[in-house]
Design a protein around this motif. Structure first.
Motif, PDB file in Angstrom:
ATOM      1  N   SER A 171      -6.673   1.616  -7.195  1.00  0.00           N
ATOM      2  CA  SER A 171      -6.991   3.046  -7.393  1.00  0.00           C
ATOM      3  C   SER A 171      -6.228   4.139  -6.625  1.00  0.00           C
ATOM      4  O   SER A 171      -5.794   3.546  -5.672  1.00  0.00           O
TER       5      SER A 171
ATOM      6  N   ASP B  65      -6.887   6.322  -4.372  1.00  0.00           N
ATOM      7  CA  ASP B  65      -7.055   6.304  -3.244  1.00  0.00           C
ATOM      8  C   ASP B  65      -7.335   5.046  -2.386  1.00  0.00           C
ATOM      9  O   ASP B  65      -7.458   4.910  -1.249  1.00  0.00           O
ATOM     10  N   GLU B  66      -6.769   3.933  -3.241  1.00  0.00           N
ATOM     11  CA  GLU B  66      -6.755   2.654  -2.594  1.00  0.00           C
ATOM     12  C   GLU B  66      -7.997   2.006  -2.205  1.00  0.00           C
ATOM     13  O   GLU B  66      -8.091   1.231  -1.414  1.00  0.00           O
ATOM     14  N   SER B  67      -9.125   2.559  -2.479  1.00  0.00           N
ATOM     15  CA  SER B  67     -10.567   2.310  -2.365  1.00  0.00           C
ATOM     16  C   SER B  67     -10.969   0.984  -3.321  1.00  0.00           C
ATOM     17  O   SER B  67     -11.752  -0.060  -2.706  1.00  0.00           O
ATOM     18  N   LYS B  68     -10.364   0.758  -4.265  1.00  0.00           N
ATOM     19  CA  LYS B  68     -10.481  -0.060  -5.317  1.00  0.00           C
ATOM     20  C   LYS B  68      -9.437  -0.833  -5.650  1.00  0.00           C
ATOM     21  O   LYS B  68      -8.193  -0.313  -6.000  1.00  0.00           O
TER      22      LYS B  68
ATOM     23  N   THR C 245       0.836  -1.077   0.012  1.00  0.00           N
ATOM     24  CA  THR C 245      -0.122  -0.129   0.054  1.00  0.00           C
ATOM     25  C   THR C 245       0.928   1.134  -0.011  1.00  0.00           C
ATOM     26  O   THR C 245       2.030   1.166   0.391  1.00  0.00           O
TER      27      THR C 245
ATOM     28  N   ASP D  87     -14.231  -3.670  -4.362  1.00  0.00           N
ATOM     29  CA  ASP D  87     -14.199  -2.790  -3.310  1.00  0.00           C
ATOM     30  C   ASP D  87     -13.581  -3.094  -1.788  1.00  0.00           C
ATOM     31  O   ASP D  87     -14.023  -4.016  -1.523  1.00  0.00           O
ATOM     32  N   ILE D  88     -12.339  -2.248  -1.456  1.00  0.00           N
ATOM     33  CA  ILE D  88     -11.767  -2.841  -0.130  1.00  0.00           C
ATOM     34  C   ILE D  88     -12.595  -2.653   0.880  1.00  0.00           C
ATOM     35  O   ILE D  88     -12.523  -3.559   1.924  1.00  0.00           O
ATOM     36  N   ALA D  89     -13.319  -1.557   0.888  1.00  0.00           N
ATOM     37  CA  ALA D  89     -14.211  -1.512   2.379  1.00  0.00           C
ATOM     38  C   ALA D  89     -15.239  -2.379   2.392  1.00  0.00           C
ATOM     39  O   ALA D  89     -15.465  -3.032   3.639  1.00  0.00           O
ATOM     40  N   THR D  90     -16.021  -2.833   1.636  1.00  0.00           N
ATOM     41  CA  THR D  90     -17.118  -3.599   1.432  1.00  0.00           C
ATOM     42  C   THR D  90     -16.844  -5.104   1.354  1.00  0.00           C
ATOM     43  O   THR D  90     -17.366  -5.972   1.646  1.00  0.00           O
TER      44      THR D  90
END
Length: 418
Positions: free
Chosen positions: A266, A268-271, A196, A286-289
């Motif tokens: 991505s 912002d490292e969200s995807k 990351t 999707d990293i969060a979900t």
């Protein structure tokens, strides 16, 4: 389009169960240890040659020089020939993943000061640091097992992670000394590694057994434990494991492999955007979900057989990168003989740029182009992110695979040993 021969299946395979680029001026200013006397370049690993071509990172991508990454070949071969088990492993690599060739360079990164390049050498089961001025070896680290593979360098430039594909291990080394800082266990056949951008976590993608011909969907269970392992990049303790199988099944994609291949975050490292074995396309995760949110199927080349056993190392598409602004993805359609730029918002692909077995995709130093390695024609090709059209192709060595941004001294030229 080139015709690809079937992979050889060595009878001993089962027994030997073997981020975004920034403009050049910014890279020189921000890279740890870098100075104004450094020149940003692209390193191209010529896997079957045992060389790394050094080319310009922008513009005409012209060749600057070449480094011999196997200066100790005679010594290594003497060791292998003296050890029956290592000799069997060496020949297994040649006759399976190597497509009849030895694999002398898989991945490479330069040190922050531009003085050395660190290279993983699959057939020699090691990682070496080479002095780019002299071509001599600074240090050598033999990995556990019989084969080294993909690497990653931490954002601070101090640590290099390397997959030891037959021991299901990732080693993390001090990039200057080669000292092992830690290691962690993975799924079967660890492959891609990604830090990351804050350097806190390290992702490893295990792809399972890609050298067997049990490629039919109903035989998927034979491919092994394929998972994404996420560890703390300081302690190397496991943080989480991501299993894509339930996600794919929930989407009705039970026939799709869950072996995550090349991947890119991505900005912002969200995807996470990733490719899987046998599939002409990629997924958005999707990293969060913890869910796959979109699937992109790319065109098939009508000249490419759908027989999975004809795909090199189970890869239909192998290579994905993203423009620095996060607006475009670049995909190497390996077995379909093209590369294409995809709009990240709409997932609409641009022109299919003809390329012969493109095996990797990275980003040019100025961020304007995607650079793919064409392993079928021994060249690298730059594609404009804005237009999706080819910019230029430049010749390199035999079977280019990984292409990485790096640095050398501003006045660097090929070492006499290279």
């Amino acid at each position: 389009m080139p015709v690809f021969r079937r992979r050889h299946l060595c009878s001993l395979t089962a027994a030997l169960a073997l981020t975004a680029a920034v403009p050049a001026t910014a890279a020189q200013a921000d890279s740890p240890g870098a100075s104004a006397t450094l020149r940003e370049v692209l390193f191209v690993g010529n896997n079957w040659d045992g060389t790394a071509d050094v080319i310009k990172s922008t513009g005409d991508f012209g060749k600057i020089g070449r480094i011999n990454v196997i200066p100790d070949k005679d010594e290594r071969m003497a060791e292998i020939n003296a050890d029956p088990i290592r000799w069997i492993a060496f020949m297994t690599i040649r006759n399976t993943v190597g497509e009849g060739h030895d694999q002398f360079v898989d991945d490479m990164y330069s040190t922050p000061d531009g003085a050395s390049v660190v290279v993983s050498r699959p057939s020699f089961a090691d990682v070496v640091s080479l002095d780019v001025a002299t071509g001599r070896i600074n240090w050598r680290f033999p990995v556990s097992g019989y084969r080294s593979d993909h690497m990653a360098v931490s954002p601070d430039g101090k640590r290099v992670a390397v997959s030891a594909s037959t021991s299901n291990t990732v080693h993390v080394l001090d990039i200057v000394t080669g000292k092992e800082l830690g290691r962690f266990a993975t799924g079967d056949k660890p492959h891609e590694n990604i830090f990351t951008k804050d350097g806190k976590y390290l992702y490893n993608m295990a792809i399972g057994d890609v050298n067997t011909q049990t490629d039919a969907p109903w035989l998927d269970w034979t491919k092994g434990d394929r998972r994404v392992t996420v560890v703390d990049a300081t302690t190397f303790k496991q943080v989480k494991v991501i299993d894509m199988r339930p996600q794919l099944d929930a989407l009705g994609l039970k026939d799709h492999s869950d072996a995550v291949r090349p991947a890119v975050f991505s900005p912002d490292e969200s995807k996470l955007y990733f490719q899987v074995s046998f599939f002409n396309g990629f997924f958005e995760y999707d990293i969060a979900t913890g869910k796959i949110t979109r699937t992109k199927t790319l065109p098939k080349n009508p000249a490419t057989s759908d027989d999975r056993t004809t795909f090199v190392n189970d890869s239909r598409h192998h290579g994905i990168s993203m423009s620095p602004d996060g607006g475009k993805l670049c995909v190497a359609g390996t077995m379909d003989d093209y590369a294409t730029v995809v709009d990240r918002t709409t997932l609409k692909e641009g022109p299919l740029v003809t390329a012969s077995k493109p095996y990797w995709a990275t980003v040019s130093g100025d961020g304007r182009s995607c650079v793919v390695s064409e392993s079928g024609t021994d060249q690298v090709t730059a594609i404009d992110f804005a237009t999706g059209k080819k910019v230029v192709s430049v010749p390199v060595g035999d079977h280019p695979q990984r292409v990485r941004i790096g640095h050398v001294a501003a006045d660097w030229s090929s070492p006499s040993a290279g």
